[in-house]
Each structure stands twice: as C-alpha cells, then as structure tokens.
Design a protein around this motif. Structure first.
Motif, PDB file in Angstrom:
ATOM      1  N   PHE A 215       0.833  -1.209   0.000  1.00  0.00           N
ATOM      2  CA  PHE A 215       0.000   0.000   0.000  1.00  0.00           C
ATOM      3  C   PHE A 215       0.868   1.259   0.000  1.00  0.00           C
ATOM      4  CE2 PHE A 215      -3.752  -2.482   1.579  1.00  0.00           C
ATOM      5  CZ  PHE A 215      -4.650  -2.024   0.632  1.00  0.00           C
ATOM      6  N   LEU A 216       1.919   1.271   0.819  1.00  0.00           N
ATOM      7  CA  LEU A 216       2.777   2.449   0.887  1.00  0.00           C
ATOM      8  C   LEU A 216       3.487   2.676  -0.445  1.00  0.00           C
ATOM      9  CD1 LEU A 216       3.859   4.723   2.642  1.00  0.00           C
ATOM     10  CD2 LEU A 216       5.677   3.202   3.420  1.00  0.00           C
ATOM     11  N   THR A 217       3.909   1.597  -1.103  1.00  0.00           N
ATOM     12  CA  THR A 217       4.552   1.717  -2.409  1.00  0.00           C
ATOM     13  C   THR A 217       3.611   2.345  -3.431  1.00  0.00           C
ATOM     14  OG1 THR A 217       5.900  -0.249  -1.951  1.00  0.00           O
ATOM     15  CG2 THR A 217       5.721   0.440  -4.249  1.00  0.00           C
ATOM     16  N   VAL A 218       2.376   1.841  -3.482  1.00  0.00           N
ATOM     17  CA  VAL A 218       1.396   2.407  -4.407  1.00  0.00           C
ATOM     18  C   VAL A 218       1.095   3.857  -4.039  1.00  0.00           C
ATOM     19  CG1 VAL A 218      -0.984   2.238  -5.238  1.00  0.00           C
ATOM     20  CG2 VAL A 218       0.378   0.170  -4.951  1.00  0.00           C
ATOM     21  N   GLY A 219       0.976   4.147  -2.748  1.00  0.00           N
ATOM     22  CA  GLY A 219       0.696   5.513  -2.320  1.00  0.00           C
ATOM     23  C   GLY A 219       1.777   6.494  -2.735  1.00  0.00           C
ATOM     24  N   ILE A 220       3.045   6.106  -2.577  1.00  0.00           N
ATOM     25  CA  ILE A 220       4.148   6.980  -2.986  1.00  0.00           C
ATOM     26  C   ILE A 220       4.154   7.167  -4.492  1.00  0.00           C
ATOM     27  CG2 ILE A 220       6.666   7.153  -3.095  1.00  0.00           C
ATOM     28  CD1 ILE A 220       6.770   5.765  -0.375  1.00  0.00           C
ATOM     29  N   ALA A 221       3.934   6.067  -5.241  1.00  0.00           N
ATOM     30  CA  ALA A 221       3.893   6.173  -6.705  1.00  0.00           C
ATOM     31  C   ALA A 221       2.761   7.090  -7.161  1.00  0.00           C
ATOM     32  CB  ALA A 221       3.737   4.781  -7.317  1.00  0.00           C
ATOM     33  N   LEU A 222       1.587   6.967  -6.530  1.00  0.00           N
ATOM     34  CA  LEU A 222       0.463   7.828  -6.892  1.00  0.00           C
ATOM     35  C   LEU A 222       0.754   9.290  -6.547  1.00  0.00           C
ATOM     36  CD1 LEU A 222      -2.558   5.624  -5.748  1.00  0.00           C
ATOM     37  CD2 LEU A 222      -1.943   6.221  -8.097  1.00  0.00           C
ATOM     38  N   GLY A 223       1.433   9.519  -5.422  1.00  0.00           N
ATOM     39  CA  GLY A 223       1.795  10.890  -5.062  1.00  0.00           C
ATOM     40  C   GLY A 223       2.754  11.498  -6.068  1.00  0.00           C
ATOM     41  N   SER A 224       3.701  10.702  -6.526  1.00  0.00           N
ATOM     42  CA  SER A 224       4.636  11.170  -7.554  1.00  0.00           C
ATOM     43  C   SER A 224       3.907  11.488  -8.851  1.00  0.00           C
ATOM     44  CB  SER A 224       5.702  10.096  -7.784  1.00  0.00           C
ATOM     45  OG  SER A 224       6.464  10.375  -8.925  1.00  0.00           O
ATOM     46  N   TRP A 225       2.992  10.586  -9.253  1.00  0.00           N
ATOM     47  CA  TRP A 225       2.208  10.795 -10.479  1.00  0.00           C
ATOM     48  C   TRP A 225       1.335  12.031 -10.357  1.00  0.00           C
ATOM     49  CZ3 TRP A 225      -3.297   9.533 -10.639  1.00  0.00           C
ATOM     50  CH2 TRP A 225      -3.861   9.693 -11.907  1.00  0.00           C
ATOM     51  N   TRP A 226       0.720  12.239  -9.196  1.00  0.00           N
ATOM     52  CA  TRP A 226      -0.158  13.393  -8.976  1.00  0.00           C
ATOM     53  C   TRP A 226       0.639  14.693  -9.063  1.00  0.00           C
ATOM     54  CZ3 TRP A 226      -3.005  14.509  -3.707  1.00  0.00           C
ATOM     55  CH2 TRP A 226      -3.919  15.546  -3.885  1.00  0.00           C
ATOM     56  N   ALA A 227       1.784  14.740  -8.398  1.00  0.00           N
ATOM     57  CA  ALA A 227       2.609  15.947  -8.450  1.00  0.00           C
ATOM     58  C   ALA A 227       3.078  16.232  -9.876  1.00  0.00           C
ATOM     59  CB  ALA A 227       3.809  15.786  -7.516  1.00  0.00           C
ATOM     60  N   TYR A 228       3.332  15.174 -10.633  1.00  0.00           N
ATOM     61  CA  TYR A 228       3.829  15.300 -12.007  1.00  0.00           C
ATOM     62  C   TYR A 228       2.875  16.105 -12.879  1.00  0.00           C
ATOM     63  CZ  TYR A 228       4.576  13.542 -16.807  1.00  0.00           C
ATOM     64  OH  TYR A 228       4.744  13.415 -18.167  1.00  0.00           O
ATOM     65  N   TYR A 229       1.588  15.772 -12.817  1.00  0.00           N
ATOM     66  CA  TYR A 229       0.679  16.451 -13.744  1.00  0.00           C
ATOM     67  C   TYR A 229      -0.108  17.589 -13.096  1.00  0.00           C
ATOM     68  CZ  TYR A 229      -3.369  13.944 -11.799  1.00  0.00           C
ATOM     69  OH  TYR A 229      -4.352  13.463 -10.966  1.00  0.00           O
ATOM     70  N   GLU A 230      -0.230  17.593 -11.762  1.00  0.00           N
ATOM     71  CA  GLU A 230      -1.090  18.587 -11.133  1.00  0.00           C
ATOM     72  C   GLU A 230      -0.385  19.917 -10.901  1.00  0.00           C
ATOM     73  OE1 GLU A 230      -4.347  20.449  -9.341  1.00  0.00           O
ATOM     74  OE2 GLU A 230      -4.188  18.693 -10.633  1.00  0.00           O
ATOM     75  N   LEU A 231       0.885  19.873 -10.520  1.00  0.00           N
ATOM     76  CA  LEU A 231       1.579  21.109 -10.172  1.00  0.00           C
ATOM     77  C   LEU A 231       2.031  21.898 -11.389  1.00  0.00           C
ATOM     78  CD1 LEU A 231       3.672  19.896  -7.105  1.00  0.00           C
ATOM     79  CD2 LEU A 231       1.457  21.051  -7.137  1.00  0.00           C
ATOM     80  N   GLY A 232       2.022  21.281 -12.561  1.00  0.00           N
ATOM     81  CA  GLY A 232       2.355  22.011 -13.783  1.00  0.00           C
ATOM     82  C   GLY A 232       3.835  22.175 -14.027  1.00  0.00           C
ATOM     83  N   TRP A 233       4.670  21.532 -13.207  1.00  0.00           N
ATOM     84  CA  TRP A 233       6.119  21.673 -13.387  1.00  0.00           C
ATOM     85  C   TRP A 233       6.696  20.541 -14.227  1.00  0.00           C
ATOM     86  CZ3 TRP A 233       6.643  22.069  -7.394  1.00  0.00           C
ATOM     87  CH2 TRP A 233       5.995  23.242  -6.956  1.00  0.00           C
ATOM     88  N   GLY A 234       5.972  19.444 -14.302  1.00  0.00           N
ATOM     89  CA  GLY A 234       6.482  18.302 -15.051  1.00  0.00           C
ATOM     90  C   GLY A 234       7.496  17.487 -14.293  1.00  0.00           C
ATOM     91  N   GLY A 235       7.683  17.767 -13.001  1.00  0.00           N
ATOM     92  CA  GLY A 235       8.616  16.986 -12.188  1.00  0.00           C
ATOM     93  C   GLY A 235       7.894  15.850 -11.498  1.00  0.00           C
ATOM     94  N   TRP A 236       8.635  14.837 -11.092  1.00  0.00           N
ATOM     95  CA  TRP A 236       8.031  13.660 -10.466  1.00  0.00           C
ATOM     96  C   TRP A 236       8.504  13.446  -9.038  1.00  0.00           C
ATOM     97  CZ3 TRP A 236      12.051  10.464  -9.252  1.00  0.00           C
ATOM     98  CH2 TRP A 236      13.231  10.649  -9.971  1.00  0.00           C
ATOM     99  N   TRP A 237       9.558  14.143  -8.619  1.00  0.00           N
ATOM    100  CA  TRP A 237      10.039  14.056  -7.233  1.00  0.00           C
ATOM    101  C   TRP A 237      10.877  15.288  -6.952  1.00  0.00           C
ATOM    102  CZ3 TRP A 237       8.366  10.575  -3.745  1.00  0.00           C
ATOM    103  CH2 TRP A 237       8.999  10.536  -2.506  1.00  0.00           C
ATOM    104  N   PHE A 238      10.562  15.984  -5.857  1.00  0.00           N
ATOM    105  CA  PHE A 238      11.205  17.269  -5.597  1.00  0.00           C
ATOM    106  C   PHE A 238      12.034  17.264  -4.319  1.00  0.00           C
ATOM    107  CE2 PHE A 238       7.129  17.870  -7.752  1.00  0.00           C
ATOM    108  CZ  PHE A 238       7.550  18.463  -8.921  1.00  0.00           C
ATOM    109  N   TRP A 239      12.137  16.096  -3.650  1.00  0.00           N
ATOM    110  CA  TRP A 239      12.792  16.001  -2.348  1.00  0.00           C
ATOM    111  C   TRP A 239      12.175  16.991  -1.367  1.00  0.00           C
ATOM    112  CZ3 TRP A 239      15.276  11.770  -1.397  1.00  0.00           C
ATOM    113  CH2 TRP A 239      15.972  11.112  -2.409  1.00  0.00           C
ATOM    114  N   ASP A 240      10.869  17.183  -1.536  1.00  0.00           N
ATOM    115  CA  ASP A 240      10.098  17.972  -0.579  1.00  0.00           C
ATOM    116  C   ASP A 240      10.120  17.247   0.769  1.00  0.00           C
ATOM    117  OD1 ASP A 240       7.377  18.383   0.848  1.00  0.00           O
ATOM    118  OD2 ASP A 240       7.476  20.073  -0.544  1.00  0.00           O
TER     119      ASP A 240
END
Length: 677
Positions: free
Chosen positions: A222-247
């Motif tokens: 579950f945690l693996t899927v959750g992290i992957a979904l968070g990366s995918w969400w940030a990729y298209y939602e924030l408009g930056w085109g990045g997938w991991w920001f070390w936030d």
C-alpha cells in the motif's frame, strides 16, 4: 431533526470509540500477563466495536460534506455548494481534521482485521497484539478529540456558503493517493504490535515472523502504491512536469518505505534461518516510528509545503509527545527483552544471509541520509541557529551512489545460497550477467537516439544487473523440469513476488535515469497560429477558447500536435483555470501519455495580445517510474497469498489450544513445537 444532529452523533461515536480503545489497551494485556482467558477475550469485541464507532463518525462527517452543512467548521472551511459531489467526498480527508479521522478509521480497521485473521494464533499473542493496537488507537483518538475535532460547530453565525476546497486538491489524485498512503503508514502499526508482543511474550522465533510477514507485505505494498500515486499526482497537477522534488513531506513517506523494505527482507531471513531476530524487531519499531514522524512533519506546522495540512503548534506537540512515548517505551522493552530471547545463528561472509544484511544496512544508511537532510534544517531553526535549505543537490549526491551500490548487492542475492557459498560458483553463475549488463548498458543509450550519457548508462547497467541474475536463477530452477512451463509452475508465489519486486526496482531505475537526463523542455510564447518543435513533434496553437466548469472558469488552448510531416496528428488542451469561490488560478496540464514517452504541455500566464507563456516538454520513459512501483506492490501482494502461509495457520491451531488451557505457559519457549515451525 436527525440531519441536524449528525455532527453530534459523530462526535459521540468518537467518544465511545475512545472508551472501547482504552478497554482494548488494558484488559487483553492484563489478561496475558495474569493468564486470564476472560480478560484476554475482551480484545476482539473491543476492536470490533471501536472500528464500528469510528466508521459511524466518519460516515457522519462525510454526510455533513455531502449535505453542505456549513454549520460544521470543517465543512465550511473545505467545501462549497458548487463543488462536485466526488470532490466533496474526497474533501473529507483533504484537510487536517478529516485526514486524522481517516487515519484513525484505517487504524481501527487494521486492528479489527488483525483480530479477525489472527484467530488461529496463540491466545496470549493475539491478546498482546490487540492491547498494543488499542494503545495506539487511544493516542490518535485523544489527538482528535483534544486538538482536531472535525465536528466543531460555527453556530449561530454559520456562513451561507463554504470557502471551497483548495484547487490543488480538486483532482482525482486526492481521491486515491492519501487513502493508499495512509493504509501503508497505518498498516505498519500491526507489524509494530506483533514485534512488541513477541518481545513481551518471549516469542522471538520463526513463528512470529511468519505471522508478521503478510501484514508487513500488505502495508509495504500500500505504501509503495501511495508513494507512486503521489509522484504521479505531483507530475501532472503542479504544472512543473517533475516527479520528485525532495520535498520534506515527500521524504516523510520515503523514510518508512526504506526501513519497511529492509524489514520485508529481514523477516524473510529470520523466518528462513532464525537469524537477525533483534534486528528485525528494531526495524519494525523504526518503521512505525518513522510513520508517526511523517504524521508529525505534515501536521505540526514546522514545514511549509503544498502537502502540509496543519499549522498549529499544539497539534504538533501532541504528536511529538505520542512519537516520543512510542519510541521510548518500545526501545525500553526492546532493551530489556531482546537479549533474553535472541541467539546467534552463524553464516559465511559469502552467503545470501550476509548479502541481505548488507542490503539492509544500505537501506538504513539511505534512511539516515534522507532523515538528516529533512530534519537538520528544522532542528537548527528551532534552536535559533539560523535557517538553511537542504535541496536536491544534497539528496542526489548521496542517495544516487548509495542506490547504485545497493543494486550491486541486489544482483548477487537471488543467486547466492543460504549460510555459505563458494566464490567460484558465484562467479560462474554471474560473470555472463555482469558482462551482458556492461555491454548492453553502454550501447542502449545510443540505440535510443540520444547522446551517450554516463548516468543513463549507469542506470541501465544497474537495472540489468538486477534483472539478468534473476533470469539465470529462473533457468537454474527450471532446467531439470520436464518442460520450461512445468518448471515455472513449480515456483512459489513468494518467489514470483521477489522477482516482480526486484524487476520493479529495475524498471523504476531506468525511468529515473532516462527521464532525468533526456528530458527536453521549452518555455515559449504562443498565440493562435504559433508552432514550436520539440523532439521531432510540431506543436501548433490553433485557437484559444473559454469554458465554464462546475466551480471554475477556464481559458483553454487548442494545440494540434504532429510528428514529422506525415505523422498522425492529435489535439492537446491545456487550461488556465480560475476558481470562483477562492479566486485562485490553477494550471491544468495536457498530457499525451505513452509507454516510452510523454508529451506534456502546461499553460502559463496571459502575456497580453492573445498570447500565453507555454511549457512544452518531451519526457522519455517517465511512465516507467510508476510502472515499477506497481510491479513492486504487486510482488508484495503475490508474496502474501503464498500457500505456505495458509498451511502455517493450520499448524498453529494446536498451539492455540495449548495456550488457551489455564496455567499453560505463555512464554513461547524455543523448545515448544510452535517455535520449531
């Protein structure tokens, strides 16, 4: 009348759930300590009742959202009458109070599941697990009722309409990402409970690891899927085109995943060989503690992030105290009990045991690296020693080499034997895989069509070094079968889970290496009739239109895309939205996904005279990032359904009967039949 009382019903249900959690925390543990079966029997009904009443509270809050009850402060601050129903549903956990209620619901659900599916375990062990789960539930229910009540009213001065949900959260990602992530976070509480229960009962044997492994794999998946979904969400939602920001909040989810990955492997060694017992327990404690730390970072107000929910020091202090109590008590129990119930199991320096130990150590070093970069700036700031920023350069400089080093040992693991192995045999099995990985890793970046890049080549070599030894191991395991397919069918689901997990890591590494180094981006000014070329694709803005959504106004660009002169064309529609209730602008990117590349167009600011700033990107292999995560999670699920765990349950029934007998020993000594399973 009933509808008006829904928030009060929800609040009352939480109070009842807290009382049941207190009973669950006290009675089963006291019963296990005094060998009283009746007291131990309190665990299951209290876990069931607690889950039932927390579920009632959650349904009440959801109903308040769906009914637009703006007399409830939580609804008024995070919803709006124009908000589509599916966003109202997910808005329940799109804020601090609701997200903690969802966390508590999942925690109660995991406790109920542990109670239901542990019926064939020794009664004293189940009682201790239920008691520890009850203690954790008490902490979070107190946190809700004392600092984060989601049912607070605004009467008599209730607003006519709500402030609306943050536009960043008005997305399908909110519907699936937080629940998956929380299921992973909270799932490790069951593993933590099993570890502490094993320490208290003196049962650090192969049996408790067999009980804990399915729960660990489920939580990790579950945690693996959750992290992957968070990366995918940030990729298209924030408009930056990045997938991991070390936030820092992204790091908060990565930390328990790293130690959880180490725990999955350590449990396998403890079950198979009886070694790493104390280390496995320590990893279980650390993983759940890091999950609590992630909760603290997100909800304490110490971080400024698009992911952070709360900005209330009192809430942060409560969770910090909960974290401190959990860590202190669990480590104290570990220090007192672990030396009495552990013993050494020997193995050679060249063996699967030692390779898994090295990989565990690497994962812990990676965890410490990320943890230090995340909390060190916070510690300095809290002590008044100044503000510093730790960003991607720090994490990439340390994390990437550690990952490559870990991949080297991952390639050796599937081939190596338990306890001891001859070095010449290992070389004979791996030299061809190593040579093929080096050759293919050096050539494949050139075949792709881009310039040769050392980091891409290193990533591909690392990925192939993980995959090719597995191919060799499959060959060794099937070559004596009557047919290749017959040999494959003989392999256990747990083995296939390992294969998919390792292949998933390799796929993710390829995606990271390629997209990080071969990504093409152009920031351009575009108006109707303007054409820009990126990676052989022509992007032409044909027109600008306007549309009204359910709760927003949008400017839409119609982009005609064609590859070369004779390629098939298609349309992309990026948008710039203005949300009516908040007046907040948002970018809605247009994506053309593909297995080997994404086309990504984001619409920026209006530059006047009918033109807009546009970001056009070509992102090769970016989907492999999330494909790898899904493969890893599926591998974890496969390992759970392995039939030997079902066989193990049937073998435990006799131990349960023995432990249920008044006066029976609850120590679970190593001489018992259970300890030798």
């Amino acid at each position: 009348m009933f509808i008006k009382m829904i928030p009060e019903i929800g609040h009352f249900a939480l109070v009842i759930a807290l009382l049941m959690a207190v009973i669950q925390a006290v009675m089963p543990l006291a019963g296990a300590a005094t060998r009283r079966p009746l007291w131990m029997a309190y665990g299951h009904p209290m876990a069931t009742g607690q889950f039932f009443f927390v579920a009632i509270a959650y349904v009440c809050l959801t109903s308040s959202y769906m009914l637009d009850d703006f007399s409830v402060a939580n609804v008024a601050n995070n919803s709006n009458s124009l908000l589509p129903w599916y966003y109202k549903f997910s808005a329940v956990w799109g804020n601090h109070e609701g997200s903690v209620l969802l966390w508590s619901l999942m925690l109660a659900g995991w406790g109920y599941a542990a109670s239901v599916f542990s019926g064939d375990l020794p009664r004293d062990m189940v009682a201790r697990v239920q008691g520890i789960m009850g203690m954790v539930c008490v902490g979070f229910l107190l946190f809700i009722l004392m600092t984060s009540n989601p049912f607070e009213r605004l009467l008599p001065n209730m607003p006519q309409d709500g402030a609306d949900l943050n536009p960043l959260l008005q997305d399908f990602g909110l519907v699936i990402h937080p629940p998956m992530l929380y299921m992973g976070y909270v799932g490790f509480s069951v593993v933590f409970a099993f570890a502490i229960a094993a320490l208290l009962g003196g049962r650090l044997d192969a049996a408790w690891t067999r009980w804990a492994r399915p729960w660990t794999n489920v939580a990790w998946a579950f945690l693996t899927v959750g992290i992957a979904l968070g990366s995918w969400w940030a990729y298209y939602e924030l408009g930056w085109g990045g997938w991991w920001f070390w936030d820092p909040v992204e790091n908060a989810s990565l930390l328990p995943w790293l130690t959880g990955t180490a725990l999955v492997h350590s449990l396998a060694v403890t079950e198979k060989r009886g070694s790493f017992k104390s280390w496995t327990v320590l990893l279980a404690i650390s993983t759940f503690s890091l999950s609590l730390m992630g909760t603290f970072l997100v909800r304490s107000g110490v971080l400024t992030s698009v992911h952070a929910f709360a900005n209330d020091p009192s809430r942060g202090f409560f969770i910090l105290m909960l974290l401190a109590i959990t860590v202190t008590l669990s480590l104290l129990i570990f220090a007192l009990r672990a030396p009495r119930v552990s013993h050494k199991v020997g193995f050679n320096w060249l063996s699967r045991d030692s390779l898994l130990l090295v990989n565990n150590i690497m994962l812990v070093i990676m965890t410490v690296t990320v943890l230090l970069g995340t909390v060190y700036p916070l510690i300095l700031d809290s002590l008044g020693l100044g503000k510093i920023s730790v960003g991607p350069p720090y994490f990439n400089a340390l994390f990437v080499p550690l990952t490559v080093l870990m991949c080297m040992f991952m390639g050796l693991g599937p081939i190596a034997r338990w306890k001891s192995m001859n070095a010449s045999e290992l070389w004979r099995k791996l030299w061809l895989s190593g040579a093929a990985a080096l050759v293919l890793g050096g050539v494949m970046p050139l075949l792709y069509g881009g310039e040769w890049n050392v980091w891409v080549s290193l990533g591909i070599v690392s990925a192939l070094w993980i995959v090719l030894p597995i191919v060799r191991d499959l060959f060794d395991k099937t070559r004596h079968a009557s047919s290749f397919m017959a040999g494959l069918r003989r392999l256990s689901l747990a083995y296939w889970g390992m294969v998919l997990g390792h292949v998933g890591i390799a796929v993710t590494i390829v995606g990271v290496a390629v997209v990080s180094n071969y990504n093409i981006e152009r920031n351009v000014r575009m108006s109707p009739g303007t054409t820009v070329e990126v990676a052989g694709y022509q992007f032409t803005m044909t027109e600008l239109t306007n549309r009204r959504g359910p709760n927003f106004l949008a400017d839409t660009s119609i982009i005609q895309v064609q590859r070369g002169d004779a390629g098939r064309s298609f349309v992309m529609r990026p948008e710039k939205r203005l949300y009516i209730a908040t007046g907040m602008p948002m970018t809605q990117v247009a994506l053309r996904p593909g297995l080997f590349r994404d086309l990504y167009v984001a619409m920026g600011e209006d530059l006047g005279d009918g033109s807009y700033a546009m970001r056009v990107q070509y992102k090769p292999f970016v989907r492999w990032l999330w494909l790898g995560g899904l493969l890893m999670a599926f591998g974890g699920i496969l390992a759970i359904v392995d039939k030997r765990y079902r066989r193990a349950v049937s073998r435990k029934s006799s131990a349960k009967a023995a432990s249920a007998t008044p006066g029976a020993s609850t120590s679970g000594s190593a001489t018992s039949k259970e300890a030798t399973v």
